[in-house]
Design an enzyme around this catalytic site. Structure first.
Site, PDB file in Angstrom:
ATOM      1  N   GLU A 148      32.184  31.574  33.690  1.00 35.88           N
ATOM      2  CA  GLU A 148      32.038  32.037  32.255  1.00 35.88           C
ATOM      3  C   GLU A 148      30.494  32.527  32.340  1.00 35.88           C
ATOM      4  O   GLU A 148      29.753  32.164  33.138  1.00 35.88           O
ATOM      5  CB  GLU A 148      32.056  30.915  31.311  1.00 35.88           C
ATOM      6  CG  GLU A 148      30.951  30.228  31.005  1.00 35.88           C
ATOM      7  CD  GLU A 148      30.570  29.348  32.264  1.00 35.88           C
ATOM      8  OE1 GLU A 148      31.396  29.065  33.149  1.00 35.88           O
ATOM      9  OE2 GLU A 148      29.210  29.092  32.468  1.00 35.88           O
ATOM     10  N   LYS A 195      19.956  31.257  38.418  1.00 39.54           N
ATOM     11  CA  LYS A 195      21.408  31.111  38.610  1.00 39.54           C
ATOM     12  C   LYS A 195      21.946  31.006  39.858  1.00 39.54           C
ATOM     13  O   LYS A 195      22.829  30.485  40.341  1.00 39.54           O
ATOM     14  CB  LYS A 195      22.231  32.097  37.813  1.00 39.54           C
ATOM     15  CG  LYS A 195      21.787  32.060  36.224  1.00 39.54           C
ATOM     16  CD  LYS A 195      22.555  30.731  35.508  1.00 39.54           C
ATOM     17  CE  LYS A 195      22.292  30.757  34.357  1.00 39.54           C
ATOM     18  NZ  LYS A 195      22.818  29.534  33.448  1.00 39.54           N
ATOM     19  N   SER A 238      12.873  31.978  34.108  1.00 39.42           N
ATOM     20  CA  SER A 238      13.856  31.785  34.637  1.00 39.42           C
ATOM     21  C   SER A 238      14.781  33.112  35.069  1.00 39.42           C
ATOM     22  O   SER A 238      15.718  32.914  35.825  1.00 39.42           O
ATOM     23  CB  SER A 238      15.028  30.875  33.465  1.00 39.42           C
ATOM     24  OG  SER A 238      14.958  31.716  32.547  1.00 39.42           O
TER      25      SER A 238
END
Lengths: 406, 267
Positions: A114, A92, A385
């Site tokens: 969010e 991210k 991830s």
């Protein structure tokens, strides 16, 4: 980039998916973001600064690690793309560094975001602190409870975390609330959307900020093995890590691309988050894509043990890749994911995010199929991830690891 | 029947039209029909029947609470069309205000056909802009329906021209940047936005919404707009009432006050 994709993206569309299904009040802001993004793409200074932040701050390129004990267990050659080693512990950070820099360029001092599992919220809070911007993060109340540690991390970093109590009180409702905030405060606020969903230009822009995952993995795989992989696999909620991993391989027809959605209790039970596997074309959160809807077009609540995959839609580029057959999407149940979670812990000493455990479980399933077809053990890149610290409370409950539980 | 009939009538009376919103299915399907009829009887010229949706990004807490209850009670799209039919039969001009997902799922052409058959005038589409609306534009033409798109203070002049070119019935000017809900003051941006819309499309009526809560504000907006649109304040009367009967009575009283407001605007 493939020609077909390039043409589709010129209009913010991936085939019949994408677009802008948002209130008119947001159109000017979306056009502002798009214009700023196009200018940044063409600006060498921006690219140099973004690359330096990825290298010096985020720790990219992330390692491509050959997991030998896991490989022996699964019967293939498994290469883990270690996005879990990035600063803040997930892929991210790549996206938020790009969008944070863009917000600065647009003169927007406030970020909103969010988050489901909290990884995107933590990443946004981090970049806000790093770039001296204020930050508000919307998070479904259910998710604030199952990801309490990440809530504390965001607050520690100076962000305001707003628990959302409407609807299913999960990620989709957090997105609704963030969009409401943006409609109201668009003059000084950038909505730092965390995945490749939402109205144009977010699916394209976020994809471009995370596509380094695949670019790096492609080079690293060739350096390590002398060739491209047979397959690239990733988990898919909104789909940002998967699209980041896939994109550099789209024109490599011999490389198969697999996305694994959250099958929850099993797609047949209705309690899942498999938008492609069990949804249909529809509009949600500003774009046309695959959406889990009832027959009246009302969004159906999704379910996954992973808060980060608990989303009833998927980025429009994935919808297009599915329809064209370029990528294959399958679902993985909570149980399969947790079995793979434990397997990686015990074979490699790596605790993955439960999201990533879905990719591992799917990889476990496809390796025998690929081996049979190719007549040799396949080389598979799996995007790890994120790391699993945030999921330890869930894992401890699942595996009954805490004292007093039996 | 197009809402232009109601707008022409109001214009002949030298006043703004009063547009009132209530979601279908709240507090029940039949209760909602009774409430809307009371609103029309009290002087509301055009009714917006809301189609409750699970992810309403333009709605504030009042409308969302009502629509969530309607959905939780099992409201279906067919119930919305039944509400339209019942209200249209009572002689009112009725538009459906809906997010796009339910229409697309129902089938755009089928929805337009069934809406027209129910006596509905057209659609207000808060998350559909003309660029995405090709299918709806065609269906609206096929069935003679109004199509009301929104403009906002942030809309450029180019977008005002584009959006108004595709509107039929009226254009909905969102008076401020934000979601639905009552405010103490109607935005200063509203008169300016109305002026810009008139410059772009002199023949198209302009309705102003988001924020109007009482007769005084209705009169203020009615001085410069062709229509005054009221939603949350009306919904709140039903939401905060102890029972259905007193909710309808309170709704009727506010509707009368708003209707008097638009009539007092241009004495």
């Amino acid at each position: 980039m493939s020609t077909a994709l390039g043409l589709a993206e010129a209009e913010g569309r991936f085939g019949r998916y994408g677009g802008r299904f948002v209130p008119e009040a947001l159109i000017a802001a979306l056009e502002e973001v798009e214009t700023a993004y196009r200018a940044a793409q063409a600006d060498t200074d921006f690219q140099v600064e973004f690359a330096a932040m990825l290298r010096d701050y985020a720790g990219c390129p992330s390692r491509l690690y050959e997991a030998t004990r896991l490989s022996a267990e699964l019967g293939g050659r498994v290469l883990l793309k270690r996005e879990d080693l990035n600063h803040t512990g997930a892929h991210k950070l790549r996206n938020v560094l790009g969008q944070g820099l863009l917000a600065k360029r647009m003169g927007k001092p406030r970020l909103i975001a969010e988050t489901g599992a909290g990884q995107h919220g933590v990443a946004t809070a981090t970049v806000a602190a790093y770039l001296n911007l204020s930050c508000t993060v919307y998070m479904g109340e259910v998710d604030t409870e199952r990801q309490a540690l990440n809530v504390a991390r965001m607050r520690m970093l100076g962000a305001t975390v707003v628990p959302v109590r409407t609807g299913s009180r999960t990620l989709k409702d957090a997105i609704n609330e963030a969009m409401r905030d943006w409609v109201t405060n668009v003059a000084d606020t950038h909505y730092l959307l965390g995945t490749v969903a939402g109205p144009h230009p977010f699916p394209t822009m976020v994809r471009d900020f995370v596509r380094g995952i695949g670019v790096e993995a492609r080079e690293q795989c060739v350096a390590l093995t002398g060739d491209l992989p047979d397959a690239v696999t990733a988990c898919v909620g909104g789909g940002s890590n998967a699209i980041g991993a896939f994109h550099a391989f789209l024109d490599d027809a011999e490389v198969r691309l697999y996305g694994f959605e959250a099958g929850g209790d099993g797609v047949e039970t209705g309690r899942h988050a498999a938008a492609i596997g069990a949804g249909g074309a529809g509009v949600l959160h500003g774009a046309r894509s695959y959406v889990m809807q009832d027959e009246d077009g009302q969004t159906v609540e999704s379910h996954s043990i992973s808060a980060g995959l608990d989303y009833p839609s998927v980025g429009p580029e994935h919808a297009w890749l599915h329809d064209t057959g370029r990528a294959i999407y399958q679902s993985v149940t909570d149980t399969e994911a947790m079995d793979a979670f434990a397997l990686l812990c015990r074979t490699e000493g790596i605790i993955p995010a439960i999201e990533s455990a879905h990719a591992l479980a799917g990889t476990r399933r496809i390796i025998p199929e690929l081996a049979a077809e190719l007549g040799r053990p396949p080389v598979v890149i799996v995007t790890l991830s994120g790391r699993g610290d945030k999921d330890m409370a869930t894992a401890a409950r699942w595996f009954q690891l805490l004292d007093g539980e039996s | 029947m197009s809402v232009s009939v109601a707008f022409e009538k109001a214009k002949a009376e030298q006043r703004a039209a009063l547009v009132g919103y209530l979601p279908a299915g709240f507090p029940s399907v039949d209760g909602g029909i009774a409430a809307i009829r009371a609103m029309v009887g009290a002087g509301v010229d055009v009714v917006e029947v809301g189609l409750p949706y699970s992810d309403p990004v333009m709605d504030g807490p009042v409308i969302q609470r009502a629509t969530e209850r309607a959905l939780a009670a099992g409201l279906r799209t067919a119930d919305v069309l039944r509400t339209v039919e019942a209200v249209a039969d009572a002689g009112a001009s009725v538009l459906v205000m809906t997010y796009w997902a339910p229409v697309e799922r129902y089938g755009v052409d089928r929805f337009a056909r069934d809406l027209a058959a129910a006596g509905g005038a057209g659609l207000i589409t808060p998350d559909l802009i003309p660029e995405e609306a090709a299918e709806w534009l065609a269906a609206a033409d096929a069935y003679g329906l109004d199509r009301v798109f929104l403009v906002a203070p942030s809309s450029t002049d180019e977008r005002l021209a584009l959006t108004t070119r595709h509107c039929r019935g009226f254009v909905y000017a969102a008076a401020l940047m934000g979601v639905t809900g009552v405010r103490d003051q109607v935005s200063d941006a509203a008169p300016e936005l109305v002026g810009r819309v008139r410059a772009a499309a002199p023949a198209l009526p302009v309705g102003v919404g988001l924020g109007v809560r009482d007769g005084v504000q209705a009169a203020a907006v009615g001085r410069y707009a062709d229509a005054v649109i009221v939603g949350s304040a009306l919904v709140d009367r039903l939401l905060s009432a102890p029972d259905a009967a007193s909710g309808v009575a309170s709704l009727r009283q506010l509707s009368e006050e708003l209707a008097a407001g638009v009539r007092a605007a241009r004495p």
